[in-house]
Write a protein that holds these residues in place. Structure first.
Motif, short mmCIF file in Angstrom:
data_model
loop_
_atom_site.label_atom_id
_atom_site.label_comp_id
_atom_site.label_asym_id
_atom_site.label_seq_id
_atom_site.Cartn_x
_atom_site.Cartn_y
_atom_site.Cartn_z
N THR A 66 0.84 -1.18 0.00
CA THR A 66 0.00 0.00 0.00
C THR A 66 0.88 1.24 0.00
O THR A 66 1.78 1.37 0.83
CB THR A 66 -0.92 0.03 1.24
N THR A 67 0.60 2.13 -0.93
CA THR A 67 1.31 3.40 -1.02
C THR A 67 0.26 4.50 -1.03
O THR A 67 -0.70 4.41 -1.80
CB THR A 67 2.14 3.48 -2.32
N VAL A 68 0.43 5.52 -0.19
CA VAL A 68 -0.53 6.61 -0.13
C VAL A 68 0.17 7.90 -0.54
O VAL A 68 1.24 8.23 -0.04
CB VAL A 68 -1.12 6.76 1.30
N ARG A 69 -0.46 8.60 -1.47
CA ARG A 69 0.03 9.91 -1.90
C ARG A 69 -1.08 10.92 -1.65
O ARG A 69 -2.21 10.72 -2.07
CB ARG A 69 0.39 9.89 -3.39
N GLY A 70 -0.76 11.98 -0.95
CA GLY A 70 -1.79 12.97 -0.61
C GLY A 70 -2.70 12.41 0.46
O GLY A 70 -2.26 11.73 1.38
N ASN A 71 -4.00 12.65 0.31
CA ASN A 71 -4.96 12.19 1.32
C ASN A 71 -5.46 10.76 1.08
O ASN A 71 -6.20 10.22 1.88
CB ASN A 71 -6.14 13.16 1.41
N PHE A 104 4.61 2.70 -16.39
CA PHE A 104 3.30 3.05 -15.84
C PHE A 104 3.41 3.48 -14.38
O PHE A 104 2.78 4.44 -13.96
CB PHE A 104 2.34 1.85 -15.99
N GLU A 105 4.24 2.78 -13.61
CA GLU A 105 4.42 3.15 -12.20
C GLU A 105 5.04 4.53 -12.06
O GLU A 105 4.72 5.27 -11.13
CB GLU A 105 5.24 2.08 -11.49
N LYS A 106 5.93 4.91 -12.98
CA LYS A 106 6.49 6.27 -12.97
C LYS A 106 5.39 7.30 -13.24
O LYS A 106 5.36 8.36 -12.62
CB LYS A 106 7.60 6.41 -14.01
N ASP A 107 4.47 6.99 -14.15
CA ASP A 107 3.36 7.88 -14.43
C ASP A 107 2.41 7.97 -13.22
O ASP A 107 1.89 9.04 -12.91
CB ASP A 107 2.57 7.42 -15.65
N LEU A 108 2.20 6.85 -12.54
CA LEU A 108 1.36 6.85 -11.34
C LEU A 108 1.93 7.71 -10.23
O LEU A 108 1.18 8.29 -9.45
CB LEU A 108 1.15 5.42 -10.83
N ALA A 109 3.24 7.80 -10.16
CA ALA A 109 3.90 8.60 -9.11
C ALA A 109 3.54 10.07 -9.23
O ALA A 109 3.63 10.82 -8.25
CB ALA A 109 5.41 8.41 -9.17
N LYS A 110 3.08 10.52 -10.38
CA LYS A 110 2.73 11.91 -10.61
C LYS A 110 1.29 12.24 -10.17
O LYS A 110 0.89 13.38 -10.15
CB LYS A 110 2.87 12.26 -12.09
N ILE A 111 0.52 11.22 -9.79
CA ILE A 111 -0.89 11.41 -9.41
C ILE A 111 -0.98 11.69 -7.92
O ILE A 111 -0.33 11.03 -7.11
CB ILE A 111 -1.72 10.16 -9.78
N ASN A 112 -1.80 12.67 -7.55
CA ASN A 112 -1.99 13.02 -6.14
C ASN A 112 -3.29 12.42 -5.59
O ASN A 112 -4.19 12.07 -6.34
CB ASN A 112 -2.04 14.54 -5.96
N ASN A 113 -3.37 12.38 -4.29
CA ASN A 113 -4.57 11.92 -3.55
C ASN A 113 -4.97 10.50 -3.96
O ASN A 113 -6.13 10.22 -4.22
CB ASN A 113 -5.72 12.89 -3.71
N VAL A 114 -3.98 9.63 -3.99
CA VAL A 114 -4.23 8.22 -4.33
C VAL A 114 -3.67 7.38 -3.21
O VAL A 114 -2.61 7.63 -2.71
CB VAL A 114 -3.55 7.85 -5.66
#
Length: 144
Positions: free
Chosen positions: A110-115, A134-144
Motif C-alpha cells: 500500500t502506497t498513499v500519496r496525498g490524502n 506506468f508506475e512512474k506515471d502513477l507517481a505523478k498522481i496526487n490523492n491516491v
C-alpha cells in the motif's frame, strides 16, 4: 366469449409460452453445437442478442454467436453501428469485472500519496518495462 376476452386469453397464452420457446431454442443450440463442435460441450450460457435471429453462446469468458438452430458459428465482435458500441467487448468487460471490495488485499503493498481519497489496484510485473513506465506515471498522481 367476448372478442376482448378472447384476445386477452390469447395474449396470456402467448406470454406464458414465450419462456418455453426460448428454452427449446436454447436446448436446440446446445445440442447441435455440442454434437458438431467438440470443444463446445461445456456451454455456460445461451442468450438472445439485440440482433434478430442471433444468439450469444458463452463458454467461460469467450463469446461466440450462432443462429437459432446452431447451424452457423461466428467468432468476432458484434458492433451496434447505430450507437457505435462494441457489444461483445461490453459483455466481456461485464463478465470479467471484479468489485474493488472483493479484491484480496492482505498481501498487497500500500502506497498513499496525498490524502488517499482515490483508490487504485495495480497488478504489475516487476520485470515488465511497460509496468515500470506506468508506475512512474502513477507517481505523478496526487490523492491516491
Amino acid at each position: 366469449m367476448k372478442p376482448s376476452a378472447l384476445l386477452r386469453t390469447g395474449l396470456t397464452a402467448l406470454v406464458l409460452a414465450l419462456p418455453l420457446v426460448a428454452a427449446a431454442q436454447e436446448a436446440t443450440i446446445r445440442k447441435n453445437l455440442a454434437e458438431r463442435v467438440p470443444g463446445l460441450a461445456d456451454i455456460d450460457e445461451v442468450r438472445k442478442t439485440p440482433m434478430n435471429g442471433l444468439f450469444e453462446v458463452r463458454v467461460g469468458t469467450e463469446i461466440l454467436y450462432t443462429d437459432a438452430e446452431g447451424n452457423y458459428l461466428l467468432h468476432g465482435n458484434l458492433l451496434d453501428t447505430k450507437s457505435r458500441k462494441n457489444l461483445t467487448e461490453e459483455r466481456v468487460e461485464k463478465l470479467t469485472a471484479i468489485d474493488f471490495k472483493d479484491l484480496q488485499l492482505k498481501n498487497a503493498f500500500t502506497t498513499v500519496r496525498g490524502n488517499g481519497k482515490r483508490k487504485l489496484a495495480v497488478f504489475a510485473d516487476p520485470n515488465c518495462g511497460y509496468c515500470k513506465r506506468f508506475e512512474k506515471d502513477l507517481a505523478k498522481i496526487n490523492n491516491v
